[in-house]
Motif scaffolding. Structure first.
Motif, PDB file in Angstrom:
ATOM      1  N   ASP A  53      -2.908  16.914   5.505  1.00  0.00           N
ATOM      2  CA  ASP A  53      -2.171  16.530   6.712  1.00  0.00           C
ATOM      3  C   ASP A  53      -1.741  17.666   7.631  1.00  0.00           C
ATOM      4  O   ASP A  53      -1.490  17.437   8.801  1.00  0.00           O
ATOM      5  CB  ASP A  53      -0.915  15.732   6.314  1.00  0.00           C
ATOM      6  N   ASP A  54      -1.651  18.880   7.113  1.00  0.00           N
ATOM      7  CA  ASP A  54      -1.110  19.980   7.916  1.00  0.00           C
ATOM      8  C   ASP A  54      -2.091  20.364   9.029  1.00  0.00           C
ATOM      9  O   ASP A  54      -3.162  20.915   8.774  1.00  0.00           O
ATOM     10  CB  ASP A  54      -0.831  21.189   7.013  1.00  0.00           C
ATOM     11  N   ILE A  55      -1.713  20.084  10.263  1.00  0.00           N
ATOM     12  CA  ILE A  55      -2.590  20.333  11.410  1.00  0.00           C
ATOM     13  C   ILE A  55      -2.899  21.817  11.552  1.00  0.00           C
ATOM     14  O   ILE A  55      -4.042  22.199  11.844  1.00  0.00           O
ATOM     15  CB  ILE A  55      -1.951  19.771  12.703  1.00  0.00           C
ATOM     16  N   ALA A  56      -1.899  22.649  11.338  1.00  0.00           N
ATOM     17  CA  ALA A  56      -2.105  24.095  11.476  1.00  0.00           C
ATOM     18  C   ALA A  56      -3.120  24.605  10.458  1.00  0.00           C
ATOM     19  O   ALA A  56      -3.972  25.445  10.776  1.00  0.00           O
ATOM     20  CB  ALA A  56      -0.783  24.831  11.312  1.00  0.00           C
ATOM     21  N   ILE A  62       0.843  -1.193   0.000  1.00  0.00           N
ATOM     22  CA  ILE A  62       0.000   0.000   0.000  1.00  0.00           C
ATOM     23  C   ILE A  62       0.881   1.246   0.000  1.00  0.00           C
ATOM     24  O   ILE A  62       1.904   1.303   0.690  1.00  0.00           O
ATOM     25  CB  ILE A  62      -0.959   0.001   1.210  1.00  0.00           C
ATOM     26  N   VAL A  63       0.491   2.218  -0.809  1.00  0.00           N
ATOM     27  CA  VAL A  63       1.177   3.507  -0.903  1.00  0.00           C
ATOM     28  C   VAL A  63       0.243   4.553  -0.309  1.00  0.00           C
ATOM     29  O   VAL A  63      -0.891   4.705  -0.759  1.00  0.00           O
ATOM     30  CB  VAL A  63       1.524   3.854  -2.367  1.00  0.00           C
ATOM     31  N   MET A  64       0.731   5.281   0.702  1.00  0.00           N
ATOM     32  CA  MET A  64      -0.131   6.199   1.447  1.00  0.00           C
ATOM     33  C   MET A  64       0.371   7.635   1.362  1.00  0.00           C
ATOM     34  O   MET A  64       1.578   7.884   1.376  1.00  0.00           O
ATOM     35  CB  MET A  64      -0.208   5.758   2.907  1.00  0.00           C
ATOM     36  N   PRO A  65      -0.552   8.599   1.311  1.00  0.00           N
ATOM     37  CA  PRO A  65      -0.148  10.001   1.172  1.00  0.00           C
ATOM     38  C   PRO A  65       0.315  10.655   2.455  1.00  0.00           C
ATOM     39  O   PRO A  65       1.025  11.660   2.422  1.00  0.00           O
ATOM     40  CB  PRO A  65      -1.422  10.675   0.653  1.00  0.00           C
ATOM     41  N   GLY A  66      -0.102  10.107   3.603  1.00  0.00           N
ATOM     42  CA  GLY A  66       0.226  10.739   4.886  1.00  0.00           C
ATOM     43  C   GLY A  66       0.893   9.763   5.828  1.00  0.00           C
ATOM     44  O   GLY A  66       1.384   8.707   5.428  1.00  0.00           O
ATOM     45  N   ASN A  67       0.908  10.116   7.121  1.00  0.00           N
ATOM     46  CA  ASN A  67       1.604   9.269   8.086  1.00  0.00           C
ATOM     47  C   ASN A  67       0.654   8.297   8.774  1.00  0.00           C
ATOM     48  O   ASN A  67      -0.542   8.544   8.902  1.00  0.00           O
ATOM     49  CB  ASN A  67       2.365  10.129   9.111  1.00  0.00           C
ATOM     50  N   ILE A  68       1.203   7.192   9.231  1.00  0.00           N
ATOM     51  CA  ILE A  68       0.394   6.077   9.728  1.00  0.00           C
ATOM     52  C   ILE A  68      -0.088   6.287  11.155  1.00  0.00           C
ATOM     53  O   ILE A  68      -0.753   5.400  11.712  1.00  0.00           O
ATOM     54  CB  ILE A  68       1.170   4.751   9.631  1.00  0.00           C
ATOM     55  N   VAL A  74     -13.334  16.572   6.799  1.00  0.00           N
ATOM     56  CA  VAL A  74     -12.955  15.372   6.051  1.00  0.00           C
ATOM     57  C   VAL A  74     -11.489  15.536   5.663  1.00  0.00           C
ATOM     58  O   VAL A  74     -11.156  16.038   4.582  1.00  0.00           O
ATOM     59  CB  VAL A  74     -13.859  15.181   4.817  1.00  0.00           C
ATOM     60  N   LEU A  75     -10.612  15.125   6.560  1.00  0.00           N
ATOM     61  CA  LEU A  75      -9.179  15.347   6.424  1.00  0.00           C
ATOM     62  C   LEU A  75      -8.434  14.106   6.915  1.00  0.00           C
ATOM     63  O   LEU A  75      -9.038  13.188   7.459  1.00  0.00           O
ATOM     64  CB  LEU A  75      -8.750  16.571   7.237  1.00  0.00           C
ATOM     65  N   ASP A  76      -7.120  14.125   6.727  1.00  0.00           N
ATOM     66  CA  ASP A  76      -6.286  13.059   7.285  1.00  0.00           C
ATOM     67  C   ASP A  76      -5.730  13.570   8.624  1.00  0.00           C
ATOM     68  O   ASP A  76      -6.467  13.830   9.541  1.00  0.00           O
ATOM     69  CB  ASP A  76      -5.175  12.686   6.301  1.00  0.00           C
ATOM     70  N   ASN A  77      -4.425  13.736   8.710  1.00  0.00           N
ATOM     71  CA  ASN A  77      -3.817  14.216   9.952  1.00  0.00           C
ATOM     72  C   ASN A  77      -4.329  15.607  10.340  1.00  0.00           C
ATOM     73  O   ASN A  77      -4.413  15.949  11.523  1.00  0.00           O
ATOM     74  CB  ASN A  77      -2.296  14.249   9.792  1.00  0.00           C
ATOM     75  N   ASP A 100      -1.947   9.118  12.010  1.00  0.00           N
ATOM     76  CA  ASP A 100      -2.802  10.310  11.918  1.00  0.00           C
ATOM     77  C   ASP A 100      -4.171  10.135  12.574  1.00  0.00           C
ATOM     78  O   ASP A 100      -4.979  11.057  12.575  1.00  0.00           O
ATOM     79  CB  ASP A 100      -2.979  10.744  10.464  1.00  0.00           C
ATOM     80  N   GLN A 101      -4.433   8.947  13.145  1.00  0.00           N
ATOM     81  CA  GLN A 101      -5.722   8.646  13.778  1.00  0.00           C
ATOM     82  C   GLN A 101      -6.880   8.790  12.779  1.00  0.00           C
ATOM     83  O   GLN A 101      -8.018   9.009  13.179  1.00  0.00           O
ATOM     84  CB  GLN A 101      -5.980   9.554  14.985  1.00  0.00           C
ATOM     85  N   ALA A 102      -6.587   8.656  11.515  1.00  0.00           N
ATOM     86  CA  ALA A 102      -7.618   8.851  10.497  1.00  0.00           C
ATOM     87  C   ALA A 102      -7.300   7.974   9.289  1.00  0.00           C
ATOM     88  O   ALA A 102      -7.066   6.779   9.411  1.00  0.00           O
ATOM     89  CB  ALA A 102      -7.722  10.337  10.125  1.00  0.00           C
ATOM     90  N   TRP A 103      -7.237   8.604   8.120  1.00  0.00           N
ATOM     91  CA  TRP A 103      -7.197   7.902   6.853  1.00  0.00           C
ATOM     92  C   TRP A 103      -5.990   6.977   6.699  1.00  0.00           C
ATOM     93  O   TRP A 103      -6.127   5.781   6.386  1.00  0.00           O
ATOM     94  CB  TRP A 103      -7.235   8.923   5.726  1.00  0.00           C
ATOM     95  N   ASN A 104      -4.802   7.496   6.863  1.00  0.00           N
ATOM     96  CA  ASN A 104      -3.605   6.691   6.622  1.00  0.00           C
ATOM     97  C   ASN A 104      -3.426   5.592   7.662  1.00  0.00           C
ATOM     98  O   ASN A 104      -2.967   4.492   7.342  1.00  0.00           O
ATOM     99  CB  ASN A 104      -2.378   7.598   6.577  1.00  0.00           C
ATOM    100  N   GLN A 105      -3.793   5.869   8.892  1.00  0.00           N
ATOM    101  CA  GLN A 105      -3.698   4.846   9.924  1.00  0.00           C
ATOM    102  C   GLN A 105      -4.599   3.661   9.618  1.00  0.00           C
ATOM    103  O   GLN A 105      -4.229   2.508   9.851  1.00  0.00           O
ATOM    104  CB  GLN A 105      -4.041   5.434  11.290  1.00  0.00           C
ATOM    105  N   THR A 106      -5.799   3.928   9.057  1.00  0.00           N
ATOM    106  CA  THR A 106      -6.679   2.818   8.700  1.00  0.00           C
ATOM    107  C   THR A 106      -6.062   1.956   7.599  1.00  0.00           C
ATOM    108  O   THR A 106      -6.214   0.725   7.600  1.00  0.00           O
ATOM    109  CB  THR A 106      -8.066   3.306   8.234  1.00  0.00           C
TER     110      THR A 106
END
Length: 316
Positions: free
Chosen positions: A190-193, A32-38, A213-216, A40-46
C-alpha cells in the motif's frame, strides 16, 4: 481498526447451520476482511465493490473491515464468525494461514480466500489463472519496449505474485528470448512512496516497461512511470482513463463478478469447499482498454493470443 458495514434492506430472520453444501435460511450474511483501503483504485476497492454489488444483487447483509495488518487477520476473521456471518472472506493470498486457523475454530462458518489455492470442508478459494494474464502483459510489454528491459514490482512472494511473474516472464521471452526481467518485492502493498521508489530504481537501471502488481502502492509506481515517460500496466481494474499517457493495458481480474457469483452459490446452499478458478475469456477475466499508442497489428496479435490461451493452444 475501523469497522463499517452496509446492510441490505431485504434480510429476514433465521439462520441455518452450514457445511460445504449446506442450505441456508433466508437470512444470509457475508463479510470481507481487507488488507488495505477501499479507495486504492486496485485490489481492496474491488473487494469493497464486490460486497456492495452482492448486497444489491442478492439482497444479503454484508460488512467489511479495511486496513487489517497480517498479525490482526485471525482476530478480524474470527470476530465475524462469532457474530454469525455465514461467509467470511480474507481478501488476498496473504490470508491463507489466518483462514486455515479460523476455519478450525469455527467449523460452521464458510471461509474464503481470494487469490487463494486452499480448500477444505469449510474453506473455499476464489482465484484466476494468473499465469495466463501475466503472459499477455509480458507479450505486450515486449512488443512495446524500446530496449527490451523489463520490470516487475509486487508486495510479497505469495502465489498470486509468483504466478503472475512466471506468466509475465514467459510472455516477454515469447517475443524476446532471454530478455532481462528485474523483480522487486517491496514488502508493502500500500505504501505509495515505496511503490514509486521501486519503480524509479528499476527505471534508472534501464527498464522501460514495468508491471506493478500492488494495491494502493500501484499509484506510486504509475506516478514514476508517468514522470519518466515509460510504460506500465494496471491490474484488477481498467485504470486507463486515469493514466492515459502511462498505461498500455490492464489485466482485469474482476472480483466484483467472481465474488458475487460465489456468494450467489453460497446463498443457494451450493457453494463447496474447493478452489474456484476463472480464466481469460470469461466475463470476470478480461483485459481493459488498449492504449491508442499500441499499433493495430499488435492489438490483433494480442487478441489472437488471448484466444489461444483460452483454448489451451499456448502452454506456460
Amino acid at each position: 481498526m475501523t469497522r463499517r458495514s452496509f446492510l441490505a434492506t431485504t434480510a429476514v430472520a433465521g439462520l441455518a447451520a452450514m457445511g460445504p453444501a449446506a442450505v441456508f435460511a433466508q437470512e444470509f450474511k457475508a463479510a470481507i476482511v481487507m488488507p488495505g483501503n477501499i479507495t486504492d483504485q486496485a485490489w481492496n476497492q474491488t473487494g469493497y465493490e464486490a460486497m456492495k454489488d452482492a448486497e444489491e444483487k442478492l439482497g444479503i447483509e454484508t460488512a467489511y473491515i479495511e486496513k487489517v495488518a497480517q498479525p490482526d487477520q485471525l482476530e478480524a476473521l474470527s470476530d465475524y464468525a462469532r457474530r454469525g456471518y455465514n461467509v467470511v472472506i480474507g481478501h488476498g493470498g496473504e490470508f491463507v494461514d489466518a483462514v486455515e486457523r479460523a476455519a478450525e475454530r469455527f467449523p460452521d462458518t464458510l471461509f474464503v480466500v481470494t487469490n487463494g489455492f486452499i480448500s477444505a470442508k469449510n474453506i473455499a478459494s476464489v482465484s484466476f489463472d494468473f499465469k495466463h494474464f501475466g503472459y499477455v502483459i509480458g507479450f505486450l510489454s515486449a512488443k512495446m519496449s524500446k530496449n527490451q528491459n523489463f520490470g516487475y514490482i509486487t508486495g510479497q512472494k505469495i502465489k498470486v505474485a509468483t504466478d503472475l511473474l512466471e506468466g509475465f516472464t514467459a510472455g516477454v521471452h515469447s517475443v524476446t528470448p532471454g530478455a532481462p526481467v528485474a523483480v522487486t518485492y517491496t514488502n508493502d502493498w500500500d505504501d505509495i512512496a515505496k511503490g514509486k521508489e521501486a519503480a524509479l530504481n528499476q527505471l534508472n537501471q534501464g527498464v522501460d516497461v514495468i508491471f506493478p502488481v500492488l494495491d494502493n502502492a500501484q499509484i506510486g509506481a504509475l506516478q514514476a512511470l508517468q514522470e519518466k515517460d515509460a510504460w506500465g500496466f494496471g491490474i484488477w481494474k481498467d485504470v486507463y482513463e486515469n493514466w492515459k499517457d502511462t498505461v498500455l493495458q490492464s489485466a482485469v481480474m474482476d472480483f466484483r463478478i467472481a465474488l458475487v457469483d460465489f456468494l450467489r452459490l453460497a446463498k443457494e446452499g451450493k457453494a463447496e469447499g474447493k478452489v474456484y478458478i476463472y480464466d481469460i475469456g470469461t466475463e470476470a477475466g478480461r483485459f481493459g482498454t488498449y492504449n491508442p499508442a499500441i499499433p493495430q497489428e499488435v492489438v490483433q496479435e494480442t487478441e489472437a493470443l488471448i484466444q489461444k490461451l483460452k483454448n489451451g493452444e499456448v502452454k506456460i
